[in-house]
Scaffold this motif. Structure first.
Motif, PDB file in Angstrom:
ATOM      1  N   TRP A   1       0.841  -1.207   0.000  1.00 58.73           N
ATOM      2  CA  TRP A   1       0.000   0.000   0.000  1.00 58.73           C
ATOM      3  C   TRP A   1       0.871   1.250   0.000  1.00 58.73           C
ATOM      4  O   TRP A   1       0.609   2.207  -0.741  1.00 58.73           O
ATOM      5  N   TRP A   2       1.914   1.243   0.830  1.00 59.18           N
ATOM      6  CA  TRP A   2       2.818   2.395   0.917  1.00 59.18           C
ATOM      7  C   TRP A   2       3.465   2.669  -0.438  1.00 59.18           C
ATOM      8  O   TRP A   2       3.487   3.807  -0.918  1.00 59.18           O
ATOM      9  N   LEU A   3       3.985   1.610  -1.088  1.00 60.65           N
ATOM     10  CA  LEU A   3       4.676   1.774  -2.369  1.00 60.65           C
ATOM     11  C   LEU A   3       3.706   2.168  -3.479  1.00 60.65           C
ATOM     12  O   LEU A   3       4.016   3.020  -4.315  1.00 60.65           O
TER      13      LEU A   3
ATOM     14  N   SER B   1       0.888   3.785  -3.264  1.00 62.83           N
ATOM     15  CA  SER B   1       0.273   5.111  -3.101  1.00 62.83           C
ATOM     16  C   SER B   1       1.292   6.225  -2.889  1.00 62.83           C
ATOM     17  O   SER B   1       0.898   7.387  -2.745  1.00 62.83           O
ATOM     18  N   ASP B   2       2.576   5.887  -2.890  1.00 64.36           N
ATOM     19  CA  ASP B   2       3.595   6.867  -2.488  1.00 64.36           C
ATOM     20  C   ASP B   2       3.611   8.097  -3.386  1.00 64.36           C
ATOM     21  O   ASP B   2       3.744   9.219  -2.913  1.00 64.36           O
ATOM     22  N   GLY B   3       3.461   7.895  -4.679  1.00 60.10           N
ATOM     23  CA  GLY B   3       3.505   9.043  -5.584  1.00 60.10           C
ATOM     24  C   GLY B   3       2.132   9.516  -6.021  1.00 60.10           C
ATOM     25  O   GLY B   3       2.016  10.261  -6.999  1.00 60.10           O
ATOM     26  N   SER B   4       1.096   9.119  -5.311  1.00 63.33           N
ATOM     27  CA  SER B   4      -0.267   9.434  -5.731  1.00 63.33           C
ATOM     28  C   SER B   4      -0.580  10.926  -5.547  1.00 63.33           C
ATOM     29  O   SER B   4      -0.266  11.527  -4.525  1.00 63.33           O
TER      30      SER B   4
ATOM     31  N   PRO C   1      -1.529   9.301  -0.370  1.00 68.63           N
ATOM     32  CA  PRO C   1      -0.446   8.407   0.050  1.00 68.63           C
ATOM     33  C   PRO C   1      -0.671   7.910   1.482  1.00 68.63           C
ATOM     34  O   PRO C   1      -1.231   8.621   2.321  1.00 68.63           O
ATOM     35  N   LEU C   2      -0.214   6.708   1.746  1.00 67.12           N
ATOM     36  CA  LEU C   2      -0.382   6.133   3.069  1.00 67.12           C
ATOM     37  C   LEU C   2       0.320   6.969   4.131  1.00 67.12           C
ATOM     38  O   LEU C   2      -0.182   7.088   5.264  1.00 67.12           O
ATOM     39  N   ARG C   3       1.451   7.565   3.776  1.00 74.10           N
ATOM     40  CA  ARG C   3       2.165   8.381   4.769  1.00 74.10           C
ATOM     41  C   ARG C   3       1.325   9.578   5.202  1.00 74.10           C
ATOM     42  O   ARG C   3       1.370  10.006   6.358  1.00 74.10           O
ATOM     43  N   THR C   4       0.520  10.135   4.274  1.00 74.44           N
ATOM     44  CA  THR C   4      -0.369  11.247   4.613  1.00 74.44           C
ATOM     45  C   THR C   4      -1.466  10.788   5.568  1.00 74.44           C
ATOM     46  O   THR C   4      -1.818  11.486   6.527  1.00 74.44           O
TER      47      THR C   4
END
Length: 259
Positions: free
Chosen positions: A22-24, A26-29, A36-39
């Motif tokens: 999921w992280w990879l 969505s990273d550049g979404s 992005p998962l980080r958001t």
């Protein structure tokens, strides 16, 4: 210890792999609906404060537990009666098949007419969906009680409540717990659906409010909370099941080891 560590690895490995994917992915979404998962993770502690947990998560869990408990008591009691008596089963089976075919979310407007829009309605919706897997599994479990065991109990004078508790329910308990496990996942779904109708708090209400206000990362945090809640309830259920059905799992382990 080695077996425990191996099981722990398999329990953790798949969720960790899915989170990494999921992280990879969505990273550049830049899509507003797929942040992005980080958001999402950065937003999580700001949204789910202790105050919001008390005002939204706790009421949802209490409604879920109340509806689930009502369904468990009613389903096991009615299922025991239907499974024990052939004539009762013959009369009730067509009605049960008809009612089981009605999706519980369809009943929400009907239940609202009789129970209002408060907690009673939400608990009734959860109970109306959870009761079917419990009831039907109880019926089949009671029907499958070994006739030799039942006759042996009767010959030893074990009747009434003692027979019901020590023979019938004990023999049917593995299948009853299978129904309880199915009902738990159904209950979580109905908890969310019921809170989307004329509610003022709860996880379902909060997620819909985030969606309507286009607070998309906040909405995703609510979905994460639902997933974590489902996981925690599943772990608790497994612990209870292993304790209550310890004798059953012990018998299965012995039968697998025997030549």
């Amino acid at each position: 210890m080695r077996l425990f560590l191996l099981r722990l690895f398999f329990v953790v490995a798949l969720p960790a792999l899915l989170v990494a994917l999921w992280w990879l992915a969505s990273d550049g979404s830049t899509n507003v609906y797929w942040p992005p998962l980080r958001t999402i993770l950065r937003t999580f502690p700001d949204v789910w404060t202790s105050e919001r947990l008390r005002s939204d998560l706790v009421p949802s869990v209490l409604r879920l537990l109340a509806g689930y408990a009502a369904a468990a008591v009613g389903g096991v009691a009615l299922g025991t009666v239907i499974g024990s008596y052939r004539r009762v089963r013959a009369v009730c089976e067509p009605v049960l098949e008809f009612l089981r075919a009605v999706p519980p979310p369809v009943l929400v407007p009907v239940i609202m007419l009789f129970a209002g829009i408060g907690d009673t309605m939400k608990i009734a919706v959860i109970a109306s969906g959870c009761v079917w897997p419990i009831l039907l599994n109880t019926v089949e479990g009671v029907r499958a009680v070994d006739s030799v065991m039942a006759e042996t109990a009767r010959s030893y004078g074990i009747t009434g409540l003692a027979r019901l508790r020590s023979v019938v329910l004990r023999a049917a308990s593995p299948q009853i717990f299978a129904g309880l496990r199915q009902a738990l996942s159904i209950g979580i779904i109905l908890m969310v659906i019921s809170e989307m109708f004329a509610a003022s708090n709860g996880l379902g209400f909060t997620i819909v409010q985030f969606q309507r206000s286009f607070a998309i990362p906040d909405m995703w945090t609510g979905i994460l909370v639902l997933g974590l809640l489902g996981f925690l309830l599943s772990v608790v259920f497994q612990l209870v099941e292993r304790r209550v059905l310890g004798w059953y799992h012990g018998l299965r382990a012995v039968s697998r080891r025997s030549p």
